[in-house]
Design a protein around this motif. Structure first.
Motif, PDB file in Angstrom:
ATOM      1  N   LEU A   1       9.670 -67.964 -10.348  1.00  0.00           N
ATOM      2  CA  LEU A   1       8.771 -69.130 -10.421  1.00  0.00           C
ATOM      3  C   LEU A   1       7.492 -68.801 -11.181  1.00  0.00           C
ATOM      4  O   LEU A   1       6.950 -69.645 -11.909  1.00  0.00           O
ATOM      5  CB  LEU A   1       8.449 -69.617  -9.007  1.00  0.00           C
ATOM      6  N   THR A   2       7.006 -67.577 -11.036  1.00  0.00           N
ATOM      7  CA  THR A   2       5.840 -67.154 -11.814  1.00  0.00           C
ATOM      8  C   THR A   2       6.170 -67.166 -13.304  1.00  0.00           C
ATOM      9  O   THR A   2       5.365 -67.616 -14.130  1.00  0.00           O
ATOM     10  CB  THR A   2       5.396 -65.741 -11.382  1.00  0.00           C
ATOM     11  N   TYR A   3       7.393 -66.707 -13.650  1.00  0.00           N
ATOM     12  CA  TYR A   3       7.834 -66.746 -15.044  1.00  0.00           C
ATOM     13  C   TYR A   3       7.908 -68.195 -15.543  1.00  0.00           C
ATOM     14  O   TYR A   3       7.448 -68.510 -16.653  1.00  0.00           O
ATOM     15  CB  TYR A   3       9.201 -66.084 -15.166  1.00  0.00           C
ATOM     16  N   VAL A   4       8.455 -69.073 -14.726  1.00  0.00           N
ATOM     17  CA  VAL A   4       8.564 -70.494 -15.088  1.00  0.00           C
ATOM     18  C   VAL A   4       7.186 -71.091 -15.328  1.00  0.00           C
ATOM     19  O   VAL A   4       6.955 -71.812 -16.307  1.00  0.00           O
ATOM     20  CB  VAL A   4       9.307 -71.276 -13.979  1.00  0.00           C
ATOM     21  N   GLU A   5       6.261 -70.798 -14.445  1.00  0.00           N
ATOM     22  CA  GLU A   5       4.909 -71.368 -14.538  1.00  0.00           C
ATOM     23  C   GLU A   5       4.146 -70.882 -15.769  1.00  0.00           C
ATOM     24  O   GLU A   5       3.247 -71.568 -16.256  1.00  0.00           O
ATOM     25  CB  GLU A   5       4.136 -71.027 -13.260  1.00  0.00           C
ATOM     26  N   GLN A   6       4.530 -69.712 -16.275  1.00  0.00           N
ATOM     27  CA  GLN A   6       3.832 -69.141 -17.432  1.00  0.00           C
ATOM     28  C   GLN A   6       4.543 -69.422 -18.753  1.00  0.00           C
ATOM     29  O   GLN A   6       4.029 -69.089 -19.813  1.00  0.00           O
ATOM     30  CB  GLN A   6       3.685 -67.627 -17.241  1.00  0.00           C
ATOM     31  N   ASN A   7       5.731 -70.052 -18.689  1.00  0.00           N
ATOM     32  CA  ASN A   7       6.529 -70.287 -19.886  1.00  0.00           C
ATOM     33  C   ASN A   7       6.329 -71.731 -20.360  1.00  0.00           C
ATOM     34  O   ASN A   7       6.627 -72.674 -19.633  1.00  0.00           O
ATOM     35  CB  ASN A   7       8.009 -70.043 -19.580  1.00  0.00           C
TER      36      ASN A   7
END
Length: 358
Positions: A146-152
């Motif tokens: 989810l952190t990756y999603v939020e930063q992409n």
């Protein structure tokens, strides 16, 4: 003389007690190490499958990406990249599995207008890791996903919905203990508490001995995960008061325990008013989301009998060319058929939650 005898007797008793304690501790550590090694072994991608795979679908594009979860590198897949009008569904798979085994659900969500991000957990599929580590690992991996999603920027502005089964069913609810903006969750056959689930499974393997190993079961995982080992699904659901949550459970599920550690059995601990509970009759753990029509159930029983006969014929060592031919002849459209009424309800549930939060 009597005093010396008493001292000798006390020393003997103390020595025997120390030896017994040492045997108990060493024996317990050995038992627990074997149990965890067997239970959390690495999940490799299967060469053959009786279900459809990504490559079996025509014009179903995906983009492969990687991101970090602790010291491991996880592999993820973006499906339906042009679907930007509804929202994003993040798929968290079960223990001993990997994301492509949930390609039927992924395809369904994409066909219904959602973008999907699916990934392989630590020690699973195309991701790195010598093992799956433990029951809390799926939550930690989802937090990092989810952190990756939020930063992409690919996912920018998309409302996020979660879909998970078993290990993933726990992850999608326990991750609500973190600070992510989640519109909705559909959790299939998830457990509420990691330790309770370990004890439940341990009892099926070790019998009553598992209770004697309780301190070591807890200590081993606490040393691995720290306080995160204590994160429960119920606490996460209650914390995320603006998130709509659907808990789905089968009444024949003896893996997470329909009347034991599963989230559904602990529903009295959940106070979030936006939570729905669905109990599916005559459903076990792994086939929970699939079509239960007579046609499919009879076909699944038939091919299981066929495979068992093959295994008996070749004494458990079926030649590769025979296995390949057998799999090629399967009706994988039928084996992979989802419970479409249930999934239509999930899509509607997601849409209503997204609309409510806008």
């Amino acid at each position: 003389m009597k005093i010396k005898r008493r001292r000798t007797t006390k020393k003997t008793v103390l020595m025997v007690v120390c030896i017994l304690v040492a045997v108990y501790v060493i024996g317990s550590i050995s038992i627990i190490e074997y149990f965890y090694y067997d239970y959390f072994h690495r999940a490799e991608q299967e060469y053959y499958s009786k279900y459809l795979r990504w490559e079996d679908y025509d014009n179903f594009e995906r983009e492969t990406v990687t991101f970090s979860s602790g010291k491991e590198t996880l592999t993820g897949y973006i499906y339906g990249k042009d679907n930007i009008s509804q929202g994003l569904v993040v798929v968290s798979h079960g223990l001993g599995s990997y994301s492509e085994k949930y390609i039927h659900e992924t395809k369904y969500f994409v066909d219904n207008g959602f973008m999907v991000f699916a990934y392989d957990n630590t020690g699973s599929g195309a991701s790195t890791g010598d093992s799956c580590v433990g029951l809390a690992q799926s939550m930690i991996d989802l937090d990092n996903a989810l952190t990756y999603v939020e930063q992409n920027p690919v996912f920018a502005g998309l409302p996020i919905c979660l879909y998970g089964h078993s290990w993933g069913g726990y992850a999608t609810t326990a991750v609500l203990n973190y600070d992510h903006d989640i519109a909705a969750v559909a959790s299939f056959a998830g457990y509420n508490d990691c330790l309770a689930q370990i004890v439940y499974v341990g009892k099926s393997i070790l019998g009553p001995v598992v209770y004697a190993e309780y301190p070591f079961l807890w200590l081993t995982q606490y040393l691995t995960f720290g306080d995160k080992f204590g994160f429960t699904a119920a606490d996460g659901i209650n914390r995320a008061i603006d998130t709509s949550v659907m808990i789905i459970q089968g009444d024949l599920d003896d893996f997470v325990g329909y009347d034991g550690p599963c989230i559904y059995a602990n529903r009295d601990k959940i106070t979030n008013p936006n939570t729905e509970f669905i109990l599916l009759k005559d459903r076990d753990h792994n086939d929970l989301m699939m079509d239960h029509s007579t046609e499919r159930l009879e076909y699944m029983a038939k091919i299981e009998e066929e495979y068992n006969r093959l295994s008996e014929t070749y004494q458990g060592k079926v030649p590769d060319e025979v296995i390949q031919e057998w799999h090629a002849a399967l009706d994988k459209d039928l084996t992979s058929q989802l419970d479409e009424e249930l999934f239509a309800d999930i899509v509607e549930f997601y849409q209503k939650a997204i609309a409510r939060n806008q």
